[in-house]
Design a protein around this motif. Structure first.
Motif, short mmCIF file in Angstrom:
data_model
loop_
_atom_site.label_atom_id
_atom_site.label_comp_id
_atom_site.label_asym_id
_atom_site.label_seq_id
_atom_site.Cartn_x
_atom_site.Cartn_y
_atom_site.Cartn_z
N LYS A 152 75.16 -66.67 54.55
CA LYS A 152 75.28 -68.16 53.62
C LYS A 152 74.23 -68.15 52.51
CE LYS A 152 76.36 -70.62 58.12
NZ LYS A 152 75.79 -71.30 59.12
N ILE A 153 73.34 -67.33 52.54
CA ILE A 153 72.38 -67.39 51.49
C ILE A 153 73.25 -66.54 50.16
CG2 ILE A 153 70.41 -66.37 50.08
CD1 ILE A 153 69.72 -68.51 52.31
N PHE A 154 73.91 -65.54 50.55
CA PHE A 154 74.91 -64.91 49.68
C PHE A 154 75.88 -65.62 49.16
CE2 PHE A 154 72.34 -61.13 51.40
CZ PHE A 154 71.69 -60.83 50.25
N GLU A 155 76.62 -66.13 50.05
CA GLU A 155 77.47 -67.29 49.69
C GLU A 155 77.04 -68.44 48.71
OE1 GLU A 155 79.14 -68.90 53.49
OE2 GLU A 155 80.22 -66.77 53.70
N ARG A 156 75.89 -68.89 48.86
CA ARG A 156 75.30 -70.12 48.03
C ARG A 156 75.18 -69.38 46.63
NH1 ARG A 156 69.54 -72.36 48.54
NH2 ARG A 156 69.33 -73.20 46.28
N GLY A 157 74.70 -68.21 46.56
CA GLY A 157 74.42 -67.22 45.49
C GLY A 157 75.77 -67.11 44.60
N LYS A 158 76.69 -66.94 45.39
CA LYS A 158 78.10 -66.66 44.74
C LYS A 158 78.57 -68.14 43.93
CE LYS A 158 82.77 -64.82 45.57
NZ LYS A 158 83.69 -64.06 46.37
N ASN A 159 78.51 -69.06 44.93
CA ASN A 159 78.87 -70.37 44.32
C ASN A 159 78.06 -71.07 43.17
OD1 ASN A 159 80.74 -70.46 46.72
ND2 ASN A 159 79.32 -71.63 47.72
N GLU A 160 76.92 -70.43 43.15
CA GLU A 160 76.12 -70.99 41.99
C GLU A 160 76.13 -69.89 40.85
OE1 GLU A 160 72.17 -72.41 42.89
OE2 GLU A 160 73.02 -73.39 44.82
N GLY A 161 76.98 -68.81 40.99
CA GLY A 161 77.15 -67.87 40.00
C GLY A 161 75.94 -66.86 39.45
N VAL A 162 75.21 -66.38 40.72
CA VAL A 162 74.10 -65.49 40.22
C VAL A 162 74.45 -64.23 40.91
CG1 VAL A 162 72.34 -67.29 40.19
CG2 VAL A 162 72.65 -66.36 42.47
N LEU A 163 75.56 -64.03 41.66
CA LEU A 163 75.98 -62.80 42.18
C LEU A 163 76.65 -61.88 41.28
CD1 LEU A 163 76.72 -63.18 46.10
CD2 LEU A 163 74.59 -62.63 44.96
N ASN A 164 76.65 -60.72 41.30
CA ASN A 164 77.60 -59.96 40.54
C ASN A 164 79.14 -60.09 41.61
OD1 ASN A 164 76.50 -58.65 38.37
ND2 ASN A 164 75.28 -57.34 39.51
N ASN A 165 79.89 -59.34 40.70
CA ASN A 165 80.98 -59.30 41.28
C ASN A 165 81.07 -58.46 42.81
OD1 ASN A 165 83.61 -59.79 42.00
ND2 ASN A 165 84.58 -58.14 40.51
N ILE A 166 80.52 -59.32 43.97
CA ILE A 166 80.22 -58.52 45.14
C ILE A 166 80.29 -59.57 46.47
CG2 ILE A 166 77.67 -59.06 45.02
CD1 ILE A 166 77.54 -56.43 46.72
N ASP A 167 81.10 -59.46 47.24
CA ASP A 167 81.41 -60.40 48.40
C ASP A 167 80.13 -60.56 49.16
OD1 ASP A 167 83.56 -61.71 49.89
OD2 ASP A 167 82.51 -60.35 51.35
N PRO A 168 79.99 -61.88 49.62
CA PRO A 168 78.83 -62.10 50.46
C PRO A 168 78.30 -61.31 51.52
CG PRO A 168 79.73 -64.06 49.38
CD PRO A 168 80.66 -63.01 49.07
N SER A 169 79.66 -61.03 52.29
CA SER A 169 79.64 -60.35 53.20
C SER A 169 79.22 -58.73 53.20
CB SER A 169 80.77 -60.20 54.18
OG SER A 169 82.00 -59.72 53.42
N THR A 170 79.56 -58.25 52.11
CA THR A 170 79.09 -56.99 51.63
C THR A 170 77.63 -56.82 51.16
OG1 THR A 170 81.51 -56.38 50.66
CG2 THR A 170 79.68 -55.12 49.96
N ALA A 171 77.27 -58.04 50.40
CA ALA A 171 75.91 -58.04 50.00
C ALA A 171 74.91 -58.08 51.42
CB ALA A 171 75.68 -59.06 49.41
N THR A 172 75.58 -58.77 52.29
CA THR A 172 74.91 -58.92 53.83
C THR A 172 74.76 -57.73 54.38
OG1 THR A 172 75.72 -61.22 53.94
CG2 THR A 172 74.82 -59.89 55.99
N GLU A 173 75.84 -57.07 54.59
CA GLU A 173 75.79 -55.57 55.04
C GLU A 173 74.86 -54.48 54.32
OE1 GLU A 173 77.26 -54.36 57.83
OE2 GLU A 173 77.61 -56.50 58.35
#
Length: 192
Positions: A135-156
């Motif tokens: 959920k933290i990584f999903e929020r990061g993706k929604n706010e545009g701070v993640l590189n092109n990486i899926d939140p579930s991949t970042a979590t793993e």
């Protein structure tokens, strides 16, 4: 009597945690735990009806401790960028500073995930932690701070940091993860 009972229970849990970390679930018998804890095997069964029940209690307590370490400071950070950086830092610190617990997680992660029917509580607790991270990584993706990486991949990726055998590399791994997961430029990272 309650104090003595609590003390005995803690001796069992402490010995089990150490042995499961060193030898894994399959490498430890209740007799091993009895010898390591200085408690009769029959008394262990009084507190824990099976090795599965004992393992689950150890696992859940370890995951609780990890979650507390990860989120106690991270959620107080202002921006999602700072939250994610703090989570990465805290996970690496956990792997460095709590090696027995980190080793247990690394050793038994797949055992728990693949044996949901035997370890329902342990499985549920670990999935809960992973969901909270995701959920933290999903929020990061929604706010545009993640590189092109899926939140579930970042979590793993984050959740397997404790599997890195050469602990001396973990600080470099932390820097690498920040660069891979987050969009910010490396020089921005140095100023925060």
């Amino acid at each position: 009597m309650a104090n003595k009972s609590s003390e005995t229970r803690e001796k069992i849990l402490s010995a089990a945690r150490k042995l499961f970390s060193e030898k894994g679930y399959d490498g430890v018998s209740m007799e091993d735990i009895a010898q390591a804890s200085g408690v009769r095997k029959s008394l262990i069964y009084y507190y824990f009806p099976s090795k599965d029940v004992l393992f689950e209690e150890v696992w859940v307590s370890v995951i609780d401790e990890l979650e507390t370490e990860l989120f106690s400071e991270a959620e107080n950070e202002g921006s999602i960028l700072k939250v994610i950086k703090k989570l990465i830092k805290k996970y690496v610190e956990f792997a460095l500073n709590k090696q027995q617990l980190s080793k247990l997680i690394a050793r038994e992660r797949m055992h728990v995930l693949e044996n949901e029917s035997n370890f329902a509580n342990a499985h549920k607790r670990y999935i809960s932690l992973l969901s909270r991270l995701e959920k933290i990584f999903e929020r990061g993706k929604n706010e545009g701070v993640l590189n092109n990486i899926d939140p579930s991949t970042a979590t793993e990726i984050i959740s397997t940091v404790d599997s890195i055998p050469r602990k001396s590399l973990l600080k470099s791994v932390e820097e690498f993860l920040v660069r891979v997961i987050l969009k910010e430029k490396p020089e921005q990272s140095a100023h925060q």
